[in-house]
Design a protein around this motif. Structure first.
Motif, PDB file in Angstrom:
ATOM      1  N   CYS A   1      -4.423   9.326   4.263  1.00  0.00           N
ATOM      2  CA  CYS A   1      -4.937   8.177   5.015  1.00  0.00           C
ATOM      3  C   CYS A   1      -6.401   7.916   4.668  1.00  0.00           C
ATOM      4  CB  CYS A   1      -4.807   8.424   6.519  1.00  0.00           C
ATOM      5  SG  CYS A   1      -3.131   8.356   7.161  1.00  0.00           S
TER       6      CYS A   1
ATOM      7  N   THR B   1       1.668   3.991   7.198  1.00  0.00           N
ATOM      8  CA  THR B   1       1.837   3.596   5.799  1.00  0.00           C
ATOM      9  C   THR B   1       2.048   4.817   4.916  1.00  0.00           C
ATOM     10  OG1 THR B   1       0.449   1.646   6.122  1.00  0.00           O
ATOM     11  CG2 THR B   1       0.747   2.401   3.865  1.00  0.00           C
ATOM     12  N   VAL B   2       1.256   5.849   5.125  1.00  0.00           N
ATOM     13  CA  VAL B   2       1.409   7.083   4.354  1.00  0.00           C
ATOM     14  C   VAL B   2       2.758   7.726   4.645  1.00  0.00           C
ATOM     15  CG1 VAL B   2       0.552   9.433   4.050  1.00  0.00           C
ATOM     16  CG2 VAL B   2      -1.062   7.534   4.178  1.00  0.00           C
TER      17      VAL B   2
ATOM     18  N   PHE C   1      -6.807   6.654   0.910  1.00  0.00           N
ATOM     19  CA  PHE C   1      -6.359   5.284   0.623  1.00  0.00           C
ATOM     20  C   PHE C   1      -6.788   4.281   1.685  1.00  0.00           C
ATOM     21  CE2 PHE C   1      -3.589   7.811  -2.062  1.00  0.00           C
ATOM     22  CZ  PHE C   1      -3.464   7.028  -3.214  1.00  0.00           C
ATOM     23  N   ASN C   2      -7.469   4.783   2.723  1.00  0.00           N
ATOM     24  CA  ASN C   2      -7.958   3.913   3.787  1.00  0.00           C
ATOM     25  C   ASN C   2      -6.830   3.080   4.397  1.00  0.00           C
ATOM     26  OD1 ASN C   2      -9.906   2.841   5.514  1.00  0.00           O
ATOM     27  ND2 ASN C   2     -10.368   1.132   4.119  1.00  0.00           N
ATOM     28  N   VAL C   3      -5.773   3.774   4.790  1.00  0.00           N
ATOM     29  CA  VAL C   3      -4.617   3.108   5.389  1.00  0.00           C
ATOM     30  C   VAL C   3      -4.212   3.867   6.653  1.00  0.00           C
ATOM     31  CG1 VAL C   3      -3.712   2.226   3.199  1.00  0.00           C
ATOM     32  CG2 VAL C   3      -3.010   4.493   4.005  1.00  0.00           C
ATOM     33  N   SER C   4      -3.268   3.290   7.398  1.00  0.00           N
ATOM     34  CA  SER C   4      -2.776   3.942   8.606  1.00  0.00           C
ATOM     35  C   SER C   4      -1.830   5.080   8.252  1.00  0.00           C
ATOM     36  CB  SER C   4      -2.029   2.930   9.482  1.00  0.00           C
ATOM     37  OG  SER C   4      -0.811   2.559   8.858  1.00  0.00           O
ATOM     38  N   ARG C   5      -1.648   5.966   9.225  1.00  0.00           N
ATOM     39  CA  ARG C   5      -0.725   7.079   8.991  1.00  0.00           C
ATOM     40  C   ARG C   5       0.702   6.568   8.824  1.00  0.00           C
ATOM     41  NH1 ARG C   5       0.445  12.487  12.657  1.00  0.00           N
ATOM     42  NH2 ARG C   5       1.624  13.583  11.035  1.00  0.00           N
TER      43      ARG C   5
ATOM     44  N   ARG D   1       0.818  -1.209   0.000  1.00  0.00           N
ATOM     45  CA  ARG D   1       0.000   0.000   0.000  1.00  0.00           C
ATOM     46  C   ARG D   1       0.856   1.264   0.000  1.00  0.00           C
ATOM     47  NH1 ARG D   1      -4.701   0.533  -1.678  1.00  0.00           N
ATOM     48  NH2 ARG D   1      -5.750   1.530   0.084  1.00  0.00           N
ATOM     49  N   TYR D   2       1.970   1.244   0.732  1.00  0.00           N
ATOM     50  CA  TYR D   2       2.810   2.450   0.757  1.00  0.00           C
ATOM     51  C   TYR D   2       3.369   2.727  -0.629  1.00  0.00           C
ATOM     52  CZ  TYR D   2       7.462   0.363   0.327  1.00  0.00           C
ATOM     53  OH  TYR D   2       8.579  -0.261  -0.152  1.00  0.00           O
TER      54      TYR D   2
ATOM     55  N   GLN E   1       1.876   1.966  -3.485  1.00  0.00           N
ATOM     56  CA  GLN E   1       0.788   2.522  -4.287  1.00  0.00           C
ATOM     57  C   GLN E   1       0.633   4.022  -4.037  1.00  0.00           C
ATOM     58  OE1 GLN E   1      -2.901   0.243  -4.046  1.00  0.00           O
ATOM     59  NE2 GLN E   1      -1.766  -1.627  -3.592  1.00  0.00           N
ATOM     60  N   ILE E   2       0.750   4.418  -2.776  1.00  0.00           N
ATOM     61  CA  ILE E   2       0.647   5.844  -2.442  1.00  0.00           C
ATOM     62  C   ILE E   2       1.834   6.601  -3.029  1.00  0.00           C
ATOM     63  CG2 ILE E   2       0.586   7.510  -0.547  1.00  0.00           C
ATOM     64  CD1 ILE E   2      -0.654   5.175   1.146  1.00  0.00           C
TER      65      ILE E   2
END
Length: 234
Positions: A36, A45-46, A39-43, A6-7, A9-10
């Protein structure tokens, strides 16, 4: 890309916005909280995606203001010598130079020590500012042994660079590099259009051809626009 972490992809999303000029240099990108939600992820990951892009020189964090798209830093390899004109052109920029000084001088003590000659020896000296587009990237101060490059002063350094010319007439077989961070003098700051509080990277370089010292150079770089890299394969 759907199977990428996911990171990543961001990170790719941000890179594509920058490359497409949707987010040009100076743009403040969405906050980590906004990314966040998007992408519906944790901070965490961002934050990893943003930290990677900051490390790569595409983004710059400004405390209390946000994260901004920045001009990518010019880059040179520390363990090798490359023609700066080729580096600039390879990045899609237009290279040009400003020849500030090109003359024969009597070597003072510091230059004599740097070039390995007697004090008072006649040596060639050049001072050139190198540009990528309209941005000053490097101030080069170089001293050359006339015995090895007698035609140095006759060269048109608007058409070639000292590095390119010397590599042709005196192929390099030994390089010595020393790097330090300095507070640049007002003269150097003016030549490189640097802020008064901006750090300066100074690369000391000496080159030998067939075991004979050919030239010594001081290469000044604005810290905000340049980085030096090193890679060792084992």
């Amino acid at each position: 890309m759907a199977n990428a972490p996911r990171y990543q992809q961001i990170k790719t999303f941000i890179q594509e916005k920058i490359e497409a000029r949707v987010w040009p240099v100076g743009t403040r990108i969405p906050t980590e909280y906004e990314l966040c939600d998007q992408f519906n992820v944790s901070r965490m990951t961002v934050n990893k995606a943003v930290r990677d892009l900051v490390a790569e020189g595409l983004l710059e964090r400004t405390p209390r203001l946000g994260t901004f798209v920045t001009e990518p830093k010019a880059e040179s390899p520390l363990m090798d010598i490359r023609n700066i004109a080729d580096e600039v052109n390879a990045r899609g920029q237009t290279y040009h130079s400003d020849i500030r000084t090109l003359k024969c001088i009597s070597a003072p003590a510091d230059v004599a020590m740097r070039l390995g000659v007697m004090v008072g020896t006649s040596v060639f000296y050049s001072e050139i500012v190198h540009y990528g587009d309209a941005i000053a990237l490097q101030l080069e101060q170089r001293w050359v042994n006339p015995a090895l490059a007698p035609d140095y002063l006759a060269q048109d350094f608007n058409q070639t660079t000292p590095n390119e010319y010397l590599s042709t007439v005196c192929p390099v077989n030994t390089i010595e590099h020393t790097v330090e961070a300095i507070q640049a003098s007002s003269t150097i700051q003016q030549a490189l259009a640097m802020r008064s509080d901006e750090p300066c990277l100074l690369l000391h370089r000496r080159t030998w051809s067939q075991q004979t010292l050919v030239s010594a150079a001081l290469l000044y770089h604005p810290g905000s626009r340049y980085k030096l890299t090193s890679r060792t394969d084992r």
